[in-house]
Design an enzyme around this catalytic site. Structure first.
Site, PDB file in Angstrom:
ATOM      1  N   GLY A  61       0.808  -1.208   0.000  1.00  0.00           N
ATOM      2  CA  GLY A  61       0.000   0.000   0.000  1.00  0.00           C
ATOM      3  C   GLY A  61       0.843   1.260   0.000  1.00  0.00           C
ATOM      4  O   GLY A  61       0.560   2.216  -0.728  1.00  0.00           O
ATOM      5  N   GLU A  77      -6.356   0.234   2.354  1.00  0.00           N
ATOM      6  CA  GLU A  77      -6.533  -0.436   3.641  1.00  0.00           C
ATOM      7  C   GLU A  77      -5.343  -1.361   3.815  1.00  0.00           C
ATOM      8  O   GLU A  77      -5.104  -2.235   2.988  1.00  0.00           O
ATOM      9  CB  GLU A  77      -7.839  -1.230   3.656  1.00  0.00           C
ATOM     10  CG  GLU A  77      -8.069  -1.946   4.969  1.00  0.00           C
ATOM     11  CD  GLU A  77      -9.045  -3.098   4.815  1.00  0.00           C
ATOM     12  OE1 GLU A  77      -8.693  -4.221   5.223  1.00  0.00           O
ATOM     13  OE2 GLU A  77     -10.141  -2.870   4.271  1.00  0.00           O
ATOM     14  N   CYS A  83      -8.836  -8.693   7.866  1.00  0.00           N
ATOM     15  CA  CYS A  83      -8.185  -7.447   8.255  1.00  0.00           C
ATOM     16  C   CYS A  83      -8.652  -6.975   9.621  1.00  0.00           C
ATOM     17  O   CYS A  83      -8.000  -6.141  10.245  1.00  0.00           O
ATOM     18  CB  CYS A  83      -8.425  -6.377   7.208  1.00  0.00           C
ATOM     19  SG  CYS A  83     -10.123  -6.284   6.634  1.00  0.00           S
TER      20      CYS A  83
END
Length: 527
Positions: free
Chosen positions: A246, A265, A302
């Site tokens: 990310g 995320e 997650c």
């Protein structure tokens, strides 16, 4: 039809020449046919050019037309039938029931955003009528609505091959906003991605939309991913995955001549606070529920509860004993990929080797199958936790760390040093209310969702859900990737000053032909 291994660009399908990749059954290590051709930079450029060309006519479609389009996508996904579930099972090792539920969530998200479009609240229409007599200066006529950003790049997630993938929440919300989407499929489930991608492509054709509204690319490396984010025609990015990946995409986006938002995320350990009265009253029961949440889906969520914070005492001791017993009955589970399994094992070894960290319990040993993860629970002191930042890092899988705090002050100090999280959970009884009230202001700074007497696993798709949080849980704490508010990521406000009625969009005209709730001169007008 079964997967063919092709890219989906411009309303057609063709084999990429950027190198082959294949799905792998994580339970057996068996390589799955067919081989998929990766995209080249020329393929990527074509997909982005078509998306840019499609943006104008697509953004001009009515909310009702886009709503029907999303509903058709949902219908086409459902029409794939069992072939989709079978392929997803083979590529992920996830059980049938989990994937059938995830398919329902995927189609439910699409239909949710169809409803959002029809409601019209996402436009946030506002009108400040002209005040020609105002002194010392007259006020002009001002009208505002939200408009789409432009083509969006979406990256499929490894752990949700349907709900956070080709037609998942990022794609659904971007299409609802009026943004064409270029999807980079996750290499762990290319066949599943193609099946869903063809359903989206069929819906594009069925509604007579420009072919560039949707494209699906494959790539086993990072070159195409980074080039996709760097392409000047892409105006926003949706990503779910590791912090490392990310941040790499975020760096590419920020280095562009025109930086763009990246809604990534990334990393969360989702602390669970066990408050004293709750522990004393029902510590063993909480432990049983905790182990169930920890081991669900091999811990590959997650929102998995990767950290427990509690004050030392008999209640915590009882919780730990019950958790160790329950964990010992938890079978090892197949993980999504060999890489994820290997990283999980390394993370567990790292915890076990840390000074001041002790093993509490572990799940059953892996069997002969490939890539199985064995659940693990560890404990440490508050002092050790605060001094070793490595203990704050996510171990993606069914591993968790209990932090034993000597008193409420140590609990507060540990909370203060936490990174940003997707969720924080409190287990409390009535006797914990004062302590919970004292902790809540700090918890609000740490998480996107605070919940009581539950665990973060199980993210409801609705209007009040926030699936986001302060960095590093996400790259932008103002956004959510789940729920109706997710559409806001791909919109921007636009103000019209002194435009004649004939030039205004319908949602801002005086006669309000769409019947929208609007804010007029600062007050809600319910039409």
């Amino acid at each position: 039809m079964p997967p063919t291994g092709e890219l989906l660009i411009g309303g057609g399908a063709r084999r990429g020449s950027g190198g082959d990749l294949q799905g792998v059954d994580p339970a057996t290590g068996r390589v799955l046919d067919p081989a998929f051709g990766g995209a080249t930079k020329a393929d990527l450029a074509e997909a982005c050019a078509l998306a840019a060309a499609a943006f104008g006519p697509y953004r001009a479609t009515s909310p009702e037309a886009r709503a029907r389009f999303l509903e058709t996508i949902a219908e086409r996904i459902e029409a794939i039938g069992d072939a989709l579930i079978v392929r997803a099972m083979a590529e992920t090792g996830l059980p049938r029931a989990r994937l059938e539920g995830e398919r329902g969530r995927t189609t439910g998200q699409l239909r949710l955003f169809a409803g959002v479009l029809r409601d019209g609240g996402w436009l946030e229409a506002r009108i400040d009528p002209t005040l020609p007599e105002r002194k010392p200066l007259p006020r002009p006529d001002l009208r505002l609505r939200n408009v789409p950003l432009g083509p969006v790049a979406v990256f499929g997630a490894s752990n949700f091959p349907l709900a956070f993938s080709v037609a998942g929440g990022d794609t659904a919300s971007a299409l609802a906003a009026g943004c064409p989407v270029v999807v980079k499929a996750h290499p762990a489930h290319p066949g599943t991605s193609e099946l869903v991608g063809r359903a989206v492509q069929e819906a594009v054709a069925a509604h007579g939309l420009p072919t560039g509204v949707f494209a699906l690319l494959h790539d086993a490396g990072v070159e195409i991913s980074q080039a996709l984010v760097a392409d000047p025609r892409i105006k926003a990015v949706g990503f779910t995955g590791s912090r490392r990946a990310g941040l790499a995409l975020l760096a590419v986006a920020q280095a562009r001549p025109e930086p763009i938002p990246v809604y990534a995320e990334m990393s969360s350990i989702n602390p669970v606070l066990l408050l004293p009265a709750a522990l004393a009253a029902r510590g063993p029961a909480i432990a049983k529920d905790f182990v169930a949440a920890l081991t669900q889906g091999a811990g590959q969520f997650c929102t998995n509860p990767g950290l427990i914070l509690a004050i030392e005492g008999p209640g915590l001791d009882a919780f730990l004993a019950a958790a160790a017993q329950a964990l010992g009955q938890a079978p090892a589970a197949t993980m999504l990929t060999a890489g994820i399994s290997s990283n999980y094992a390394a993370g567990v070894r790292s915890l076990a080797e840390r000074d001041g960290v002790a093993a509490v319990g572990q799940g059953q040993s892996p069997g002969p199958g490939a890539g199985q993860g064995q659940a693990a629970l560890f404990a440490t002191s508050a002092e050790t936790f605060r001094s070793d930042r490595r203990l704050h890092e996510e171990v993606f899988g069914a591993a968790s760390l209990v932090v034993r705090c000597p008193d409420a002050a140590a609990l507060r100090a540990a909370i203060a040093e936490l990174e940003g999280q997707l969720t924080v959970a409190l287990h409390m009884d009535a006797g914990d209310t004062d302590l919970a009230r004292d902790l809540l202001p700090e918890l609000e700074l740490k998480a996107g969702r605070v919940l009581v007497n539950g665990f973060g696993t199980g993210v409801e798709v609705g209007h009040a859900m926030v699936h986001g949080g302060p960095f590093p849980a996400t790259s932008d704490s103002r956004a959510t990737s789940v729920g109706s508010l997710a559409i806001a990521r791909f919109l921007r406000p636009l103000c019209y000053q002194n435009l004649p009625q004939a030039l205004l969009p319908p949602e801002l005209r005086d006669d309000n032909p769409l019947g929208l709730v609007r804010r007029i001169d600062g007050k809600l007008d319910l039409a």
